[in-house]
Design a protein around this motif. Structure first.
Motif, PDB file in Angstrom:
ATOM      1  N   LEU A 244     -12.285  -0.745   2.384  1.00  0.00           N
ATOM      2  CA  LEU A 244     -13.654  -0.600   1.918  1.00  0.00           C
ATOM      3  C   LEU A 244     -13.955  -1.495   0.730  1.00  0.00           C
ATOM      4  O   LEU A 244     -15.056  -2.017   0.621  1.00  0.00           O
ATOM      5  N   GLU A 245     -12.979  -1.718  -0.123  1.00  0.00           N
ATOM      6  CA  GLU A 245     -13.181  -2.681  -1.210  1.00  0.00           C
ATOM      7  C   GLU A 245     -13.471  -4.067  -0.641  1.00  0.00           C
ATOM      8  O   GLU A 245     -14.344  -4.783  -1.133  1.00  0.00           O
ATOM      9  N   GLN A 246     -12.754  -4.430   0.406  1.00  0.00           N
ATOM     10  CA  GLN A 246     -12.970  -5.715   1.073  1.00  0.00           C
ATOM     11  C   GLN A 246     -14.390  -5.789   1.636  1.00  0.00           C
ATOM     12  O   GLN A 246     -15.087  -6.789   1.477  1.00  0.00           O
ATOM     13  N   PHE A 247     -14.829  -4.737   2.299  1.00  0.00           N
ATOM     14  CA  PHE A 247     -16.162  -4.689   2.872  1.00  0.00           C
ATOM     15  C   PHE A 247     -17.226  -4.732   1.775  1.00  0.00           C
ATOM     16  O   PHE A 247     -18.204  -5.478   1.870  1.00  0.00           O
ATOM     17  N   PHE A 248     -17.041  -3.954   0.699  1.00  0.00           N
ATOM     18  CA  PHE A 248     -17.991  -3.943  -0.414  1.00  0.00           C
ATOM     19  C   PHE A 248     -18.088  -5.327  -1.047  1.00  0.00           C
ATOM     20  O   PHE A 248     -19.177  -5.810  -1.328  1.00  0.00           O
ATOM     21  N   ALA A 249     -16.949  -5.948  -1.288  1.00  0.00           N
ATOM     22  CA  ALA A 249     -16.941  -7.270  -1.920  1.00  0.00           C
ATOM     23  C   ALA A 249     -17.674  -8.297  -1.063  1.00  0.00           C
ATOM     24  O   ALA A 249     -18.449  -9.112  -1.580  1.00  0.00           O
TER      25      ALA A 249
ATOM     26  N   ALA B 226     -10.892   7.231  -5.924  1.00  0.00           N
ATOM     27  CA  ALA B 226     -11.828   6.809  -4.875  1.00  0.00           C
ATOM     28  C   ALA B 226     -13.269   6.994  -5.345  1.00  0.00           C
ATOM     29  O   ALA B 226     -14.118   6.132  -5.114  1.00  0.00           O
ATOM     30  N   ARG B 227     -13.544   8.112  -6.018  1.00  0.00           N
ATOM     31  CA  ARG B 227     -14.891   8.360  -6.536  1.00  0.00           C
ATOM     32  C   ARG B 227     -15.279   7.279  -7.537  1.00  0.00           C
ATOM     33  O   ARG B 227     -16.401   6.774  -7.531  1.00  0.00           O
ATOM     34  N   GLN B 228     -14.332   6.888  -8.383  1.00  0.00           N
ATOM     35  CA  GLN B 228     -14.600   5.839  -9.374  1.00  0.00           C
ATOM     36  C   GLN B 228     -14.897   4.508  -8.680  1.00  0.00           C
ATOM     37  O   GLN B 228     -15.788   3.775  -9.088  1.00  0.00           O
ATOM     38  N   LYS B 229     -14.172   4.202  -7.600  1.00  0.00           N
ATOM     39  CA  LYS B 229     -14.425   2.970  -6.834  1.00  0.00           C
ATOM     40  C   LYS B 229     -15.833   2.981  -6.245  1.00  0.00           C
ATOM     41  O   LYS B 229     -16.527   1.974  -6.254  1.00  0.00           O
ATOM     42  N   VAL B 230     -16.238   4.133  -5.716  1.00  0.00           N
ATOM     43  CA  VAL B 230     -17.592   4.253  -5.160  1.00  0.00           C
ATOM     44  C   VAL B 230     -18.626   4.014  -6.257  1.00  0.00           C
ATOM     45  O   VAL B 230     -19.581   3.252  -6.070  1.00  0.00           O
ATOM     46  N   LEU B 231     -18.433   4.643  -7.400  1.00  0.00           N
ATOM     47  CA  LEU B 231     -19.385   4.473  -8.503  1.00  0.00           C
ATOM     48  C   LEU B 231     -19.440   3.027  -8.973  1.00  0.00           C
ATOM     49  O   LEU B 231     -20.522   2.489  -9.229  1.00  0.00           O
ATOM     50  N   GLU B 232     -18.284   2.393  -9.085  1.00  0.00           N
ATOM     51  CA  GLU B 232     -18.248   0.984  -9.497  1.00  0.00           C
ATOM     52  C   GLU B 232     -18.984   0.101  -8.490  1.00  0.00           C
ATOM     53  O   GLU B 232     -19.743  -0.786  -8.881  1.00  0.00           O
ATOM     54  N   PHE B 233     -18.753   0.357  -7.210  1.00  0.00           N
ATOM     55  CA  PHE B 233     -19.438  -0.424  -6.188  1.00  0.00           C
ATOM     56  C   PHE B 233     -20.950  -0.233  -6.299  1.00  0.00           C
ATOM     57  O   PHE B 233     -21.703  -1.199  -6.305  1.00  0.00           O
ATOM     58  N   TYR B 234     -21.404   1.019  -6.392  1.00  0.00           N
ATOM     59  CA  TYR B 234     -22.842   1.256  -6.461  1.00  0.00           C
ATOM     60  C   TYR B 234     -23.451   0.648  -7.714  1.00  0.00           C
ATOM     61  O   TYR B 234     -24.577   0.157  -7.685  1.00  0.00           O
ATOM     62  N   GLN B 235     -22.713   0.665  -8.830  1.00  0.00           N
ATOM     63  CA  GLN B 235     -23.227   0.042 -10.049  1.00  0.00           C
ATOM     64  C   GLN B 235     -23.368  -1.472  -9.881  1.00  0.00           C
ATOM     65  O   GLN B 235     -24.386  -2.054 -10.275  1.00  0.00           O
TER      66      GLN B 235
ATOM     67  N   TYR C 139       0.846  -1.199   0.000  1.00  0.00           N
ATOM     68  CA  TYR C 139       0.000   0.000   0.000  1.00  0.00           C
ATOM     69  C   TYR C 139       0.877   1.243   0.000  1.00  0.00           C
ATOM     70  O   TYR C 139       1.698   1.406   0.898  1.00  0.00           O
ATOM     71  N   LYS C 140       0.668   2.116  -0.990  1.00  0.00           N
ATOM     72  CA  LYS C 140       1.554   3.269  -1.126  1.00  0.00           C
ATOM     73  C   LYS C 140       1.331   4.342  -0.068  1.00  0.00           C
ATOM     74  O   LYS C 140       2.217   5.137   0.191  1.00  0.00           O
ATOM     75  N   ASN C 141       0.122   4.364   0.546  1.00  0.00           N
ATOM     76  CA  ASN C 141      -0.161   5.360   1.578  1.00  0.00           C
ATOM     77  C   ASN C 141      -1.407   4.956   2.362  1.00  0.00           C
ATOM     78  O   ASN C 141      -2.020   3.925   2.080  1.00  0.00           O
ATOM     79  N   LYS C 142      -1.768   5.771   3.304  1.00  0.00           N
ATOM     80  CA  LYS C 142      -2.915   5.495   4.165  1.00  0.00           C
ATOM     81  C   LYS C 142      -4.220   5.485   3.368  1.00  0.00           C
ATOM     82  O   LYS C 142      -5.101   4.661   3.630  1.00  0.00           O
ATOM     83  N   ASP C 143      -4.346   6.385   2.399  1.00  0.00           N
ATOM     84  CA  ASP C 143      -5.545   6.393   1.569  1.00  0.00           C
ATOM     85  C   ASP C 143      -5.723   5.063   0.842  1.00  0.00           C
ATOM     86  O   ASP C 143      -6.841   4.566   0.701  1.00  0.00           O
ATOM     87  N   ALA C 144      -4.622   4.490   0.377  1.00  0.00           N
ATOM     88  CA  ALA C 144      -4.693   3.191  -0.304  1.00  0.00           C
ATOM     89  C   ALA C 144      -5.174   2.104   0.656  1.00  0.00           C
ATOM     90  O   ALA C 144      -5.918   1.200   0.260  1.00  0.00           O
ATOM     91  N   LEU C 145      -4.773   2.191   1.912  1.00  0.00           N
ATOM     92  CA  LEU C 145      -5.247   1.240   2.924  1.00  0.00           C
ATOM     93  C   LEU C 145      -6.753   1.405   3.172  1.00  0.00           C
ATOM     94  O   LEU C 145      -7.487   0.409   3.264  1.00  0.00           O
ATOM     95  N   VAL C 146      -7.204   2.640   3.285  1.00  0.00           N
ATOM     96  CA  VAL C 146      -8.637   2.904   3.483  1.00  0.00           C
ATOM     97  C   VAL C 146      -9.420   2.340   2.306  1.00  0.00           C
ATOM     98  O   VAL C 146     -10.433   1.646   2.479  1.00  0.00           O
ATOM     99  N   LEU C 147      -8.949   2.608   1.111  1.00  0.00           N
ATOM    100  CA  LEU C 147      -9.598   2.121  -0.100  1.00  0.00           C
ATOM    101  C   LEU C 147      -9.651   0.592  -0.106  1.00  0.00           C
ATOM    102  O   LEU C 147     -10.696   0.004  -0.399  1.00  0.00           O
ATOM    103  N   ALA C 148      -8.572  -0.065   0.250  1.00  0.00           N
ATOM    104  CA  ALA C 148      -8.530  -1.530   0.278  1.00  0.00           C
ATOM    105  C   ALA C 148      -9.492  -2.102   1.319  1.00  0.00           C
ATOM    106  O   ALA C 148     -10.155  -3.111   1.065  1.00  0.00           O
TER     107      ALA C 148
END
Length: 188
Positions: free
Chosen positions: A61-66, A119-128, A50-59
């Motif tokens: 939430l991706e885990q939770f969404f999945a 991050a916005r794109q990840k949110v949109l992909e999840f909602y789709q 993970y390159k930074n803390k934001d990448a960890l947050v994103l990962a």
């Protein structure tokens, strides 16, 4: 000699540590050093994944969404769409109670989505995906595809609104009761 790939061990180890640290210190207060210490790894090892803390947050939430999407897809056929969604809401609600740290992470992720196009794109992909899975469930129950798409959008908006209230109230509300009541009303 090349090192063995340990990502299948390290990634869950790091994400579990990050969730604990974020829950204890908040996302803003957490440091990568804290995550490394909790994971029992070096900070350099964390940065391999993970390159930074934001990448960890994103990962996280991706885990939770999945997990949420997978749970929705695994609800057995044979019940009405309303019953299947209510069963899924019970599963999600139980996961939310066990993973209360996602309240903090959830707010951070929404803030990230407001300032970061990835991050916005990840949110949109999840909602789709989320909307498509619900729409398919409704089609399987006999609803016309165009009606199912519209109704799925309404259900996602309802559930995400309730989720936002749940996070704002630090989990001090009955998410499942409100969500099931709303979904039942929308589908009756």
């Amino acid at each position: 000699m090349p090192r063995p790939d340990r990502s299948h061990e390290r990634i869950p180890q790091i994400l579990s540590a990050a969730a604990k640290v974020f829950a204890a210190d908040g996302v803003q207060g957490a440091r990568m050093d804290d995550v490394a210490k909790e994971a029992g790894l070096s900070k350099a090892a964390i940065y391999l994944y993970y390159k930074n803390k934001d990448a960890l947050v994103l990962a996280l939430l991706e885990q939770f969404f999945a997990a949420n999407l997978e749970a929705l897809k695994l609800i057995p056929q044979g019940n009405s769409a309303t019953d299947r969604l209510c069963l899924w809401i019970d599963l999600v609600s139980a996961a939310m109670q066990q993973g209360a740290h996602f309240q903090t992470v959830g707010f951070e992720f929404l803030a990230m989505a407001g300032r970061d196009t990835d991050a916005r794109q990840k949110v949109l992909e999840f909602y789709q995906e989320y909307q498509s899975a619900i729409a398919q469930l409704l089609v399987d129950d006999g609803m016309l595809p165009s009606d199912a798409a519209n109704k799925a959008q309404e259900i996602v908006a309802l559930l995400e609104g309730i989720n936002l209230l749940w996070m704002a109230q630090s989990g001090d509300m009955d998410f499942a009761r409100l969500a099931k009541s709303g979904v039942t009303a929308l589908l009756s």
